[in-house]
Write a protein that holds these residues in place. Structure first.
Motif, PDB file in Angstrom:
ATOM      1  N   THR A 180       1.748   5.645   6.788  1.00 11.76           N
ATOM      2  CA  THR A 180       1.915   4.193   6.813  1.00 11.76           C
ATOM      3  C   THR A 180       0.565   3.506   6.902  1.00 11.76           C
ATOM      4  OG1 THR A 180       4.057   4.464   7.897  1.00 11.76           O
ATOM      5  CG2 THR A 180       3.064   2.283   7.983  1.00 11.76           C
ATOM      6  N   GLN A 193      -1.005   3.761   3.416  1.00  9.41           N
ATOM      7  CA  GLN A 193      -0.316   2.854   2.503  1.00  9.41           C
ATOM      8  C   GLN A 193      -0.693   1.400   2.797  1.00  9.41           C
ATOM      9  OE1 GLN A 193       3.973   2.886   2.834  1.00  9.41           O
ATOM     10  NE2 GLN A 193       4.206   2.354   0.673  1.00  9.41           N
ATOM     11  N   SER A 194      -0.725   1.030   4.046  1.00  8.66           N
ATOM     12  CA  SER A 194      -1.091  -0.324   4.420  1.00  8.66           C
ATOM     13  C   SER A 194      -2.528  -0.646   4.005  1.00  8.66           C
ATOM     14  CB  SER A 194      -0.931  -0.509   5.934  1.00  8.66           C
ATOM     15  OG  SER A 194      -1.344  -1.786   6.317  1.00  8.66           O
ATOM     16  N   TYR A 233      -4.194   0.742   1.573  1.00 11.63           N
ATOM     17  CA  TYR A 233      -4.195   0.655   0.113  1.00 11.63           C
ATOM     18  C   TYR A 233      -3.751  -0.734  -0.345  1.00 11.63           C
ATOM     19  CZ  TYR A 233      -2.742   1.321  -4.695  1.00 11.63           C
ATOM     20  OH  TYR A 233      -2.574   1.179  -6.042  1.00 11.63           O
ATOM     21  N   TYR A 234      -2.639  -1.225   0.184  1.00  5.72           N
ATOM     22  CA  TYR A 234      -2.121  -2.514  -0.255  1.00  5.72           C
ATOM     23  C   TYR A 234      -3.028  -3.669   0.177  1.00  5.72           C
ATOM     24  CZ  TYR A 234       2.068  -0.290  -1.954  1.00  5.72           C
ATOM     25  OH  TYR A 234       2.943   0.494  -2.663  1.00  5.72           O
ATOM     26  N   ARG A 235      -3.623  -3.566   1.338  1.00  3.33           N
ATOM     27  CA  ARG A 235      -4.556  -4.621   1.773  1.00  3.33           C
ATOM     28  C   ARG A 235      -5.796  -4.647   0.884  1.00  3.33           C
ATOM     29  NH1 ARG A 235      -4.354  -5.530   8.210  1.00  3.33           N
ATOM     30  NH2 ARG A 235      -2.110  -5.375   8.438  1.00  3.33           N
ATOM     31  N   CYS A 236      -6.290  -3.481   0.519  1.00  2.00           N
ATOM     32  CA  CYS A 236      -7.449  -3.414  -0.393  1.00  2.00           C
ATOM     33  C   CYS A 236      -7.077  -3.963  -1.760  1.00  2.00           C
ATOM     34  CB  CYS A 236      -7.967  -1.988  -0.507  1.00  2.00           C
ATOM     35  SG  CYS A 236      -8.872  -1.443   0.931  1.00  2.00           S
ATOM     36  N   ALA A 237      -5.886  -3.631  -2.243  1.00  2.00           N
ATOM     37  CA  ALA A 237      -5.432  -4.129  -3.542  1.00  2.00           C
ATOM     38  C   ALA A 237      -5.355  -5.656  -3.527  1.00  2.00           C
ATOM     39  CB  ALA A 237      -4.079  -3.524  -3.898  1.00  2.00           C
ATOM     40  N   GLU A 238      -4.846  -6.233  -2.445  1.00  2.00           N
ATOM     41  CA  GLU A 238      -4.786  -7.691  -2.318  1.00  2.00           C
ATOM     42  C   GLU A 238      -6.188  -8.290  -2.325  1.00  2.00           C
ATOM     43  OE1 GLU A 238      -2.578  -8.881   1.134  1.00  2.00           O
ATOM     44  OE2 GLU A 238      -0.883  -7.618   0.592  1.00  2.00           O
TER      45      GLU A 238
END
Length: 65
Positions: free
Chosen positions: A23, A26-27, A29-34
């Protein structure tokens, strides 16, 4: 003794520290993508306006001269 990076990461993870490692990854990854998407939009706007450098970069260049 901690570094600024460590303090920054601790503030990012403060709400999800008790989660499993998958988790956390994954978190992250998504924060970096944003972040990359947001920075990409800002850069696209700078380039579309005809500037070569961001406002912050231009300020630093002028301060150095």
């Amino acid at each position: 003794m901690t570094s600024n990076l460590t303090e920054a990461m601790n503030s990012v993870f403060k709400d999800i520290r008790i989660q499993p490692i998958t988790t956390l990854v994954q978190s992250t990854y998504y924060r970096c993508a944003e972040l990359f998407a947001k920075r990409g939009r800002v850069l696209a706007a700078v380039l579309a306006s005809g500037h070569e450098y961001t406002e912050a970069c231009q300020k630093r260049i002028l301060d150095a001269v």
